[in-house]
Design an enzyme around this catalytic site. Structure first.
Site, PDB file in Angstrom:
ATOM      1  N   ARG A   1       0.856  -1.192   0.000  1.00 44.35           N
ATOM      2  CA  ARG A   1       0.000   0.000   0.000  1.00 44.35           C
ATOM      3  C   ARG A   1       0.891   1.241   0.000  1.00 44.35           C
ATOM      4  O   ARG A   1       1.680   1.428   0.913  1.00 44.35           O
ATOM      5  CB  ARG A   1      -0.899   0.000   1.238  1.00 44.35           C
ATOM      6  CG  ARG A   1      -1.672   1.309   1.482  1.00 44.35           C
ATOM      7  CD  ARG A   1      -2.472   1.237   2.786  1.00 44.35           C
ATOM      8  NE  ARG A   1      -3.267   2.428   3.016  1.00 44.35           N
ATOM      9  CZ  ARG A   1      -2.979   3.374   3.923  1.00 44.35           C
ATOM     10  NH1 ARG A   1      -1.907   3.274   4.693  1.00 44.35           N
ATOM     11  NH2 ARG A   1      -3.762   4.411   4.062  1.00 44.35           N
TER      12      ARG A   1
ATOM     13  N   HIS B   1      -2.500  11.066   0.793  1.00 40.36           N
ATOM     14  CA  HIS B   1      -1.947  10.859   2.131  1.00 40.36           C
ATOM     15  C   HIS B   1      -1.235  12.160   2.528  1.00 40.36           C
ATOM     16  O   HIS B   1      -0.027  12.176   2.756  1.00 40.36           O
ATOM     17  CB  HIS B   1      -1.022   9.635   2.152  1.00 40.36           C
ATOM     18  CG  HIS B   1      -0.771   9.062   3.523  1.00 40.36           C
ATOM     19  ND1 HIS B   1      -0.944   7.725   3.823  1.00 40.36           N
ATOM     20  CD2 HIS B   1      -0.356   9.637   4.666  1.00 40.36           C
ATOM     21  CE1 HIS B   1      -0.629   7.503   5.094  1.00 40.36           C
ATOM     22  NE2 HIS B   1      -0.265   8.656   5.634  1.00 40.36           N
TER      23      HIS B   1
ATOM     24  N   GLU C   1      -7.113   8.965   6.290  1.00 37.52           N
ATOM     25  CA  GLU C   1      -7.328   9.685   7.551  1.00 37.52           C
ATOM     26  C   GLU C   1      -7.756  11.148   7.381  1.00 37.52           C
ATOM     27  O   GLU C   1      -7.041  12.069   7.793  1.00 37.52           O
ATOM     28  CB  GLU C   1      -6.063   9.620   8.414  1.00 37.52           C
ATOM     29  CG  GLU C   1      -5.609   8.220   8.746  1.00 37.52           C
ATOM     30  CD  GLU C   1      -4.474   8.198   9.789  1.00 37.52           C
ATOM     31  OE1 GLU C   1      -3.917   9.255  10.097  1.00 37.52           O
ATOM     32  OE2 GLU C   1      -4.188   7.104  10.310  1.00 37.52           O
TER      33      GLU C   1
ATOM     34  N   ASN D   1      -7.049   2.416  10.238  1.00 37.56           N
ATOM     35  CA  ASN D   1      -5.718   2.656  10.808  1.00 37.56           C
ATOM     36  C   ASN D   1      -5.891   2.721  12.316  1.00 37.56           C
ATOM     37  O   ASN D   1      -6.539   3.628  12.838  1.00 37.56           O
ATOM     38  CB  ASN D   1      -5.143   3.984  10.308  1.00 37.56           C
ATOM     39  CG  ASN D   1      -4.828   3.944   8.817  1.00 37.56           C
ATOM     40  OD1 ASN D   1      -4.977   2.902   8.166  1.00 37.56           O
ATOM     41  ND2 ASN D   1      -4.402   5.069   8.273  1.00 37.56           N
TER      42      ASN D   1
ATOM     43  N   TYR E   1      -4.045   2.552  16.122  1.00 35.69           N
ATOM     44  CA  TYR E   1      -2.836   2.596  16.948  1.00 35.69           C
ATOM     45  C   TYR E   1      -3.134   2.408  18.427  1.00 35.69           C
ATOM     46  O   TYR E   1      -2.422   1.691  19.126  1.00 35.69           O
ATOM     47  CB  TYR E   1      -2.071   3.906  16.701  1.00 35.69           C
ATOM     48  CG  TYR E   1      -1.492   3.921  15.303  1.00 35.69           C
ATOM     49  CD1 TYR E   1      -0.254   3.332  15.051  1.00 35.69           C
ATOM     50  CD2 TYR E   1      -2.202   4.429  14.222  1.00 35.69           C
ATOM     51  CE1 TYR E   1       0.271   3.289  13.767  1.00 35.69           C
ATOM     52  CE2 TYR E   1      -1.688   4.387  12.936  1.00 35.69           C
ATOM     53  CZ  TYR E   1      -0.456   3.815  12.716  1.00 35.69           C
ATOM     54  OH  TYR E   1       0.050   3.757  11.446  1.00 35.69           O
TER      55      TYR E   1
ATOM     56  N   GLU F   1      -3.423   0.210   8.415  1.00 37.04           N
ATOM     57  CA  GLU F   1      -2.234   0.568   9.196  1.00 37.04           C
ATOM     58  C   GLU F   1      -2.378   0.064  10.623  1.00 37.04           C
ATOM     59  O   GLU F   1      -3.423   0.232  11.244  1.00 37.04           O
ATOM     60  CB  GLU F   1      -2.018   2.091   9.278  1.00 37.04           C
ATOM     61  CG  GLU F   1      -1.588   2.754   8.007  1.00 37.04           C
ATOM     62  CD  GLU F   1      -1.346   4.255   8.175  1.00 37.04           C
ATOM     63  OE1 GLU F   1      -1.076   4.716   9.313  1.00 37.04           O
ATOM     64  OE2 GLU F   1      -1.437   4.960   7.163  1.00 37.04           O
TER      65      GLU F   1
END
Ligand code: GBH
Length: 457
Positions: free
Chosen positions: A78, A122, A167, A298, A300, A364
């Protein structure tokens, strides 16, 4: 031998990067200037004045990089295309030499048996468009759709999986809210306009694309400290309010328009108080709510909040008054982000329940740690255990019914970590920036084994 944990047949394994974080070659082959060039070259914005001018030099070293990906056994790479490479001024004529690079990269990947997943945005907005209002201006959405069409026209015979945006929350609320990211604006009203125009850009671009379409969001379960220890615990009305509000701002502000064609009521109330609703026009939600195939996640860490009377909303969270954003005790990464793998299973299960029509892909997940080089190895056991924990969480979510199709690690390489510059290392492959030597960390070797057995031992 059967591994302890086995993923469904055909589960997609990969790794991700982004144009400004890895490419370098900032002034080559007709590339225009992006807001990240401007921001990084402005003293005081990025740690130690680091810029993406050279980064991992992926622009020149992509053949070696693709060989490395093949050695790791990746199914998917990606990456993102840089708008200012393709359309240097943001609008107007495309730059064939910019498209040539992505064509070379795609051909190299296909030749190595790796499927390219292209993300069209991005965060590297052409500076020329920022000078005309950036994402706070509606026109930017239409220019994005034109740019998306130009990339699609060149690559659609070889690329079939397209992500419009990475995002949009970060683009809008760190770019125009807290100003920690480019373009460094601090204006809540501009941030909400940006959020809407990014969504509009997604919808308009999706109308110009064919193949498997995706939107990638940074998402997190929003929880109180008590819910981290006990997911089922009952909340006070105040805490439930804080959780609901932040969930609306972070997650549903993007999920609901894109997947259901509506804005959450809480978000509309907040936008009303921060510049008004005039920029949301009749028909916009129909455009935004295009059929998509995949939702990119994504993840985290969870977002931990509690009610706190009188708390003032941080710049990145306009409208979140009376909410305390809590930093919790416990293991954390070098970014200071808490390590809570259960947040990922919780998120995936919730998404599949609330948005059952879209497939899920972790686009991600990963972590920065203070890696040490020992001889010719990087024994990054902390990263291995981070990834191991989060993959187990993915597996748990699948068992609980989540429609999760694959997992892409962030990141393939150490790279330009935005406001942190090169200090934070997220890669499973180490970059020695002085020599540009690539060194697979122990986590990369571990990941290769995971891919090979389609599971974890
Ligand atoms: C991703 O964003 C990016 O896509 C990638 O480019 C980047 O390198 C990677 O993660 C690692 O950072 O409450 O204001 O403190 C990260 C998403 C979402 C992480 C917001 C930090 C805290 C926001 N970010 N989050 S704030």
């Amino acid at each position: 031998m059967t591994p302890d944990i086995e993923f469904p047949e055909g589960f997609i394994w990969g790794a991700a990067t982004a144009s400004y974080q890895v490419e370098g070659a900032a002034r080559e082959d007709g590339r225009g200037v992006s807001i990240w060039d401007t921001f990084a070259r402005t003293p005081g914005k990025v740690a130690d004045g680091h810029t993406g001018d050279v980064a991992c030099d992926h622009y020149h070293r992509y053949p070696e990089d693709v060989r490395l990906m093949a050695d790791l056994g990746l199914d998917v790479y990606r990456f993102s295309t840089a708008w200012p490479r393709v359309v240097p001024d943001g609008s107007g004529p495309a730059n064939p030499r910019g498209l040539d690079f992505y064509e070379r990269l795609v051909d190299e990947l296909l030749g190595a048996g790796i499927t390219p997943y292209v993300t069209l945005y991005h965060w590297d907005l052409p500076q020329n468009l920022e000078d005309r209002g950036g994402w706070a201006s509606r026109d930017t959405a239409y220019y994005f759709a034109d740019y998306a069409a130009a990339v699609h026209a060149r690559l659609s015979d070889r690329v079939s999986t397209w992500t419009t945006l990475n995002e949009p929350w970060v683009s809008a609320f760190l770019g125009y809210g807290s100003g920690v990211h480019a373009p460094g604006v601090t204006d809540a009203s501009a941030a909400f306009k940006a959020a809407h125009h990014l969504l509009l850009a997604h919808g308009l671009a999706a109308q110009n694309l064919t193949g498997t379409l995706a939107l990638t969001l940074n998402m997190a379960p929003v929880v109180t400290p008590a819910q981290i220890l006990d997911a089922g615990i009952a909340l006070s009305a105040e805490d439930a309010g804080a959780v609901g509000l932040v969930d609306a701002l972070l997650n549903r502000q993007f999920l609901d328009p894109a997947l259901k064609g509506v804005y959450p009521r809480e978000v509309l109330e907040i936008v009303e108080r921060h510049g008004g609703l005039d920029h949301i026009r009749d028909g916009d939600l129909e455009i935004i709510c295009q059929p998509i195939d995949l939702l990119g996640i994504n993840y985290y860490n969870p977002c931990v909040v509690q009610a706190s009377a009188g708390a003032v909303a941080p710049l990145a969270w306009p409208g979140a008054d009376g909410v305390d954003f809590v930093s919790i005790e416990g293991p954390q990464t070098a970014m200071g982000w808490p390590i809570i793998p259960s947040g990922l299973s919780r998120l995936l299960v919730r998404l599949s329940r609330d948005y059952p029509d879209v497939g899920l892909l972790v686009t991600e997940n990963g972590a920065a740690f203070h890696d040490k080089v020992v001889g010719d190895r990087v024994p990054d056991t902390d990263r291995v255990s981070y990834l191991d924990g989060h993959l187990r969480a993915c597996h748990e979510a699948i068992e609980a019914g989540a429609d999760l199709r694959g997992y892409l690690v962030w990141s393939l390489f150490d790279n330009f970590e935005w406001a942190e510059g090169y200090h934070q290392r997220f890669g499973i492959v180490r970059i020695d920036y002085a020599t540009q030597r690539r060194l697979p960390k122990d986590s990369a070797l571990w990941y290769r084994d995971v891919i090979q057995r389609n599971g974890i031992e």
